[in-house]
Write a protein that holds these residues in place. Structure first.
Motif, PDB file in Angstrom:
ATOM      1  N   THR A  89       0.836  -1.204   0.000  1.00  0.00           N
ATOM      2  CA  THR A  89       0.000   0.000   0.000  1.00  0.00           C
ATOM      3  C   THR A  89       0.872   1.255   0.000  1.00  0.00           C
ATOM      4  O   THR A  89       0.578   2.230  -0.710  1.00  0.00           O
ATOM      5  N   GLU A  90       1.928   1.244   0.790  1.00  0.00           N
ATOM      6  CA  GLU A  90       2.839   2.392   0.818  1.00  0.00           C
ATOM      7  C   GLU A  90       3.442   2.631  -0.565  1.00  0.00           C
ATOM      8  O   GLU A  90       3.592   3.781  -1.014  1.00  0.00           O
ATOM      9  N   LEU A  91       3.771   1.553  -1.252  1.00  0.00           N
ATOM     10  CA  LEU A  91       4.344   1.671  -2.589  1.00  0.00           C
ATOM     11  C   LEU A  91       3.403   2.373  -3.556  1.00  0.00           C
ATOM     12  O   LEU A  91       3.843   3.149  -4.417  1.00  0.00           O
ATOM     13  N   LEU A  92       2.088   2.144  -3.412  1.00  0.00           N
ATOM     14  CA  LEU A  92       1.117   2.751  -4.325  1.00  0.00           C
ATOM     15  C   LEU A  92       1.151   4.277  -4.242  1.00  0.00           C
ATOM     16  O   LEU A  92       0.951   4.961  -5.253  1.00  0.00           O
ATOM     17  N   TRP A  93       1.388   4.823  -3.060  1.00  0.00           N
ATOM     18  CA  TRP A  93       1.500   6.278  -2.916  1.00  0.00           C
ATOM     19  C   TRP A  93       2.694   6.803  -3.709  1.00  0.00           C
ATOM     20  O   TRP A  93       2.610   7.852  -4.353  1.00  0.00           O
ATOM     21  N   TYR A  94       3.790   6.087  -3.662  1.00  0.00           N
ATOM     22  CA  TYR A  94       4.970   6.513  -4.424  1.00  0.00           C
ATOM     23  C   TYR A  94       4.722   6.415  -5.933  1.00  0.00           C
ATOM     24  O   TYR A  94       5.222   7.235  -6.705  1.00  0.00           O
ATOM     25  N   VAL A  95       3.941   5.412  -6.339  1.00  0.00           N
ATOM     26  CA  VAL A  95       3.601   5.293  -7.755  1.00  0.00           C
ATOM     27  C   VAL A  95       2.791   6.503  -8.203  1.00  0.00           C
ATOM     28  O   VAL A  95       3.069   7.107  -9.253  1.00  0.00           O
ATOM     29  N   LEU A  96       1.790   6.873  -7.409  1.00  0.00           N
ATOM     30  CA  LEU A  96       0.988   8.053  -7.752  1.00  0.00           C
ATOM     31  C   LEU A  96       1.856   9.306  -7.831  1.00  0.00           C
ATOM     32  O   LEU A  96       1.718  10.118  -8.755  1.00  0.00           O
ATOM     33  N   ASP A  97       2.745   9.474  -6.855  1.00  0.00           N
ATOM     34  CA  ASP A  97       3.602  10.663  -6.863  1.00  0.00           C
ATOM     35  C   ASP A  97       4.496  10.683  -8.094  1.00  0.00           C
ATOM     36  O   ASP A  97       4.735  11.744  -8.684  1.00  0.00           O
ATOM     37  N   ARG A  98       4.978   9.516  -8.498  1.00  0.00           N
ATOM     38  CA  ARG A  98       5.848   9.472  -9.673  1.00  0.00           C
ATOM     39  C   ARG A  98       5.095   9.871 -10.930  1.00  0.00           C
ATOM     40  O   ARG A  98       5.612  10.623 -11.774  1.00  0.00           O
ATOM     41  N   PHE A  99       3.854   9.402 -11.076  1.00  0.00           N
ATOM     42  CA  PHE A  99       3.060   9.795 -12.242  1.00  0.00           C
ATOM     43  C   PHE A  99       2.769  11.292 -12.222  1.00  0.00           C
ATOM     44  O   PHE A  99       2.848  11.960 -13.254  1.00  0.00           O
ATOM     45  N   VAL A 100       2.418  11.819 -11.045  1.00  0.00           N
ATOM     46  CA  VAL A 100       2.159  13.261 -10.922  1.00  0.00           C
ATOM     47  C   VAL A 100       3.409  14.054 -11.298  1.00  0.00           C
ATOM     48  O   VAL A 100       3.345  15.067 -12.004  1.00  0.00           O
ATOM     49  N   THR A 101       4.560  13.574 -10.848  1.00  0.00           N
ATOM     50  CA  THR A 101       5.820  14.263 -11.144  1.00  0.00           C
ATOM     51  C   THR A 101       6.102  14.264 -12.642  1.00  0.00           C
ATOM     52  O   THR A 101       6.492  15.293 -13.215  1.00  0.00           O
ATOM     53  N   CYS A 102       5.906  13.125 -13.290  1.00  0.00           N
ATOM     54  CA  CYS A 102       6.178  13.033 -14.722  1.00  0.00           C
ATOM     55  C   CYS A 102       5.192  13.848 -15.549  1.00  0.00           C
ATOM     56  O   CYS A 102       5.537  14.363 -16.618  1.00  0.00           O
ATOM     57  N   LEU A 103       3.960  14.001 -15.054  1.00  0.00           N
ATOM     58  CA  LEU A 103       2.932  14.728 -15.805  1.00  0.00           C
ATOM     59  C   LEU A 103       2.968  16.230 -15.558  1.00  0.00           C
ATOM     60  O   LEU A 103       2.632  17.023 -16.443  1.00  0.00           O
ATOM     61  N   THR A 104       3.344  16.630 -14.352  1.00  0.00           N
ATOM     62  CA  THR A 104       3.281  18.048 -13.995  1.00  0.00           C
ATOM     63  C   THR A 104       4.625  18.660 -13.645  1.00  0.00           C
ATOM     64  O   THR A 104       4.739  19.881 -13.546  1.00  0.00           O
TER      65      THR A 104
END
Length: 223
Positions: free
Chosen positions: A128-143
């Motif tokens: 579950t903790e890993l999923l938060w990092y995945v979301l942050d990585r996508f946000v970082t790459c998109l924005t």
């Protein structure tokens, strides 16, 4: 290593991971069932039934047999239900991995594990903790903006170690390569359909978690 005539009954790789198998010596036989909704529900019922009889492969739709002789490699897609038989004494190397093109199937397996009450030590660690990092990585790459924020004590330590002019958060994500850190993209960033569906599944999964099981990382103080 596995001895001849040993058999591992049908199971799911923890967290729905994809896997690779390389048979150095010996011979392995696999039975593989695709992770359709029907098969996953059938698998849940099959595991829960302590008096089960017969072969799950005869029940599952699309189940097939695959022989892996010495020198051959098999790549197992995410979420596939599988069993393994060792035809000869074997030496096998294998590995498991998660990736962004199978998030939906990976999370479906996670739901199955929760339904079956799979013990934590048999599940993918810090999932579950890993999923938060995945979301942050996508946000970082998109924005171009990351929500990772190191604790102040760690920021002070890094500035003492590497100089006052560094950005501790960027240095943490890209050690020594802060100039290559993601920036606001000048062109549209394309995501695959699998990634888009996967991101929706991550958000849905996190929203259904009780507060005490959200596992928000310390490094994301304001999710």
């Amino acid at each position: 290593m596995s001895v001849a005539n040993s058999f591992m009954d049908f199971h799911l790789s923890f967290g729905g991971t994809s896997m690779w198998f390389y048979v150095l010596r010996g011979h392995k036989v696999f039975w593989l069932a695709p992770p359709t909704d029907k098969n996953l529900l059938m698998y849940e019922d099959w595991v829960k039934n302590k008096d089960r009889q017969g072969f799950f492969g005869d029940l599952a739709e699309g189940c097939c047999r695959l022989d892996i002789p010495a020198g051959a490699t098999m790549l197992l897609p995410a979420g596939w239900i599988h069993a393994a038989f060792t035809a000869k004494d074997s030496v096998v190397f294998s590995g498991s991995f998660l990736h962004s093109f199978a998030i939906e199937k990976q999370l479906k397996v996670c739901y199955v594990e929760e339904t079956l009450g799979t013990m934590e030590r048999f599940r993918f660690p810090f999932y579950t903790e890993l999923l938060w990092y995945v979301l942050d990585r996508f946000v970082t790459c998109l924005t171009g903006k990351s929500y990772l924020d190191l604790p102040e004590e760690e920021k002070r330590r890094m500035r003492l170690e590497k100089g006052e002019n560094i950005d501790p958060n960027k240095e943490f994500v890209n050690p020594g390569l802060t100039e290559q850190a993601p920036v606001v993209p000048s062109e549209h960033v394309h995501l695959t359909q699998a990634e888009l569906h996967g991101l929706k599944y991550i958000i849905m999964y996190l929203q259904t978690r009780p507060l005490e099981a959200m596992d928000v990382p310390v490094l994301i103080p304001d999710p």
